[in-house]
Design an enzyme around this catalytic site. Structure first.
Site, PDB file in Angstrom:
ATOM      1  N   ASN B  14       0.655  -1.080  -0.035  1.00  0.00           N
ATOM      2  CA  ASN B  14       0.029   0.135   0.155  1.00  0.00           C
ATOM      3  C   ASN B  14       0.954   1.170   0.031  1.00  0.00           C
ATOM      4  O   ASN B  14       2.131   1.217   0.063  1.00  0.00           O
ATOM      5  CB  ASN B  14      -1.011   0.228   1.326  1.00  0.00           C
ATOM      6  CG  ASN B  14      -2.295   0.310   0.933  1.00  0.00           C
ATOM      7  OD1 ASN B  14      -2.475   1.111  -0.012  1.00  0.00           O
ATOM      8  ND2 ASN B  14      -3.337  -0.467   1.290  1.00  0.00           N
ATOM      9  N   CYS B  15       0.129   2.281  -0.225  1.00  0.00           N
ATOM     10  CA  CYS B  15       0.921   3.795  -0.081  1.00  0.00           C
ATOM     11  C   CYS B  15       1.600   3.968   1.099  1.00  0.00           C
ATOM     12  O   CYS B  15       1.319   3.585   2.095  1.00  0.00           O
ATOM     13  CB  CYS B  15      -0.292   4.871  -0.144  1.00  0.00           C
ATOM     14  SG  CYS B  15       0.453   6.481   0.145  1.00  0.00           S
ATOM     15  N   PRO B  16       3.017   4.440   0.805  1.00  0.00           N
ATOM     16  CA  PRO B  16       3.439   4.985  -0.153  1.00  0.00           C
ATOM     17  C   PRO B  16       4.675   4.059  -0.839  1.00  0.00           C
ATOM     18  O   PRO B  16       5.436   4.289  -1.779  1.00  0.00           O
ATOM     19  CB  PRO B  16       4.439   6.085   0.383  1.00  0.00           C
ATOM     20  CG  PRO B  16       4.776   5.437   1.685  1.00  0.00           C
ATOM     21  CD  PRO B  16       3.877   4.742   2.148  1.00  0.00           C
ATOM     22  N   MET B  17       4.493   2.645  -0.658  1.00  0.00           N
ATOM     23  CA  MET B  17       5.539   1.684  -0.819  1.00  0.00           C
ATOM     24  C   MET B  17       5.868   1.394  -2.441  1.00  0.00           C
ATOM     25  O   MET B  17       6.899   1.433  -2.876  1.00  0.00           O
ATOM     26  CB  MET B  17       5.505   0.247  -0.293  1.00  0.00           C
ATOM     27  CG  MET B  17       5.315   0.434   1.326  1.00  0.00           C
ATOM     28  SD  MET B  17       6.813   1.250   1.866  1.00  0.00           S
ATOM     29  CE  MET B  17       7.942   0.045   1.252  1.00  0.00           C
ATOM     30  N   ASP B  41      -2.526  -1.640  -5.603  1.00  0.00           N
ATOM     31  CA  ASP B  41      -2.976  -0.338  -4.713  1.00  0.00           C
ATOM     32  C   ASP B  41      -3.587   0.579  -5.991  1.00  0.00           C
ATOM     33  O   ASP B  41      -2.868   1.031  -6.646  1.00  0.00           O
ATOM     34  CB  ASP B  41      -1.916   0.424  -4.222  1.00  0.00           C
ATOM     35  CG  ASP B  41      -2.142   1.662  -3.422  1.00  0.00           C
ATOM     36  OD1 ASP B  41      -3.525   1.849  -3.436  1.00  0.00           O
ATOM     37  OD2 ASP B  41      -1.282   2.456  -3.504  1.00  0.00           O
TER      38      ASP B  41
END
Lengths: 160, 76
Positions: B14-17, B41
């Site tokens: 998920n964000c920010p990965m 995502d």
């Protein structure tokens, strides 16, 4: 190349949920080429500790969704029961893992690796009897003027 | 399918990965080389557009197939 954009953040909260916004924004900004500094003050200093035990609490937090409709039938006082914070923290951590939310310490390391500068507020370090050794490597110590010098030229300044 | 020099699989992250993983991989590429990113995502669609606009890297492709997103980025 033109001067990089600058992001200045003040991180004041020491709970697991509130630990995410500063590190998410800082790491992403660094990935976008921003120069980033996070100034940690008061409870935000917990986020700099080598092995922080960060928790979430339903206490005084009416916006927190509770599992199994607990927020519907559970009296507000119930959120103050012993063990409730540990339980909610364990559930939050599991939910985060299930949803692919990055582990906080990994995100913090990525933020540091990306070149964001982490600064502990001198006054609150002294207030809580912290020592520089309590914090992760590369943590700098500075005061309000240190922050304002950078924030004064920043494109974005956030108080979290 | 377009050619690429390196791939990042950010499936399930998920964000920010997805952005952070992509940025790290781009650091290791030369100008003109292409990175393919796979993500699940849904927020990554807008995020990679914004990433490209702000960094100058070219987002050459953004495609969805059954909940899986594929981005092709050419390093600036």
């Amino acid at each position: 190349m033109s001067e990089p954009k600058k992001l200045a953040i003040i991180a004041t909260k020491g709970s697991l949920d509130w630990a995410y916004p500063p590190f998410i924004l800082a790491s992403t900004a660094a990935a976008l080429g921003y120069e980033v500094r996070i100034f940690f003050t008061f409870y935000g200093l917990q986020l700099l500790r080598k092995n922080p035990d960060l928790q979430v609490t339903p206490l005084g937090n009416p916006g927190m969704p509770m599992p199994m409709g607990m927020d519907k039938w559970f009296p507000v006082l119930g959120t103050a029961l012993p063990g409730m914070q540990k339980l909610m923290t364990a559930m939050m951590k599991k939910k985060m893992r299930d949803k692919g939310v990055v582990d906080l310490l990994e995100l913090r390391e990525l933020t540091r690796e990306a070149g964001a500068k982490l600064i502990a507020c001198q006054m609150t370090v002294d207030l809580f009897d912290f020592d520089k050794d309590d914090f992760i490597a590369d943590t700098e110590i500075g005061g309000a003027a240190t922050f304002l010098e950078f924030a004064g030229q920043a494109d974005i300044s956030l108080f979290i | 399918m377009a050619e690429f020099d390196e791939q990042v699989d950010a499936t399930g992250l998920n964000c920010p990965m997805p952005i952070l993983r992509a940025k790290k991989a781009l650091n290791g590429l030369h100008t003109g080389q292409r990175l393919q990113v796979i993500a699940t995502d849904p927020g990554s669609v807008r995020d990679f557009e914004a990433f490209a606009r702000q960094t100058g890297h070219a987002l050459e492709q953004s495609a969805e197939d059954n909940g899986t997103f594929r981005f092709l980025i050419r390093k600036a």
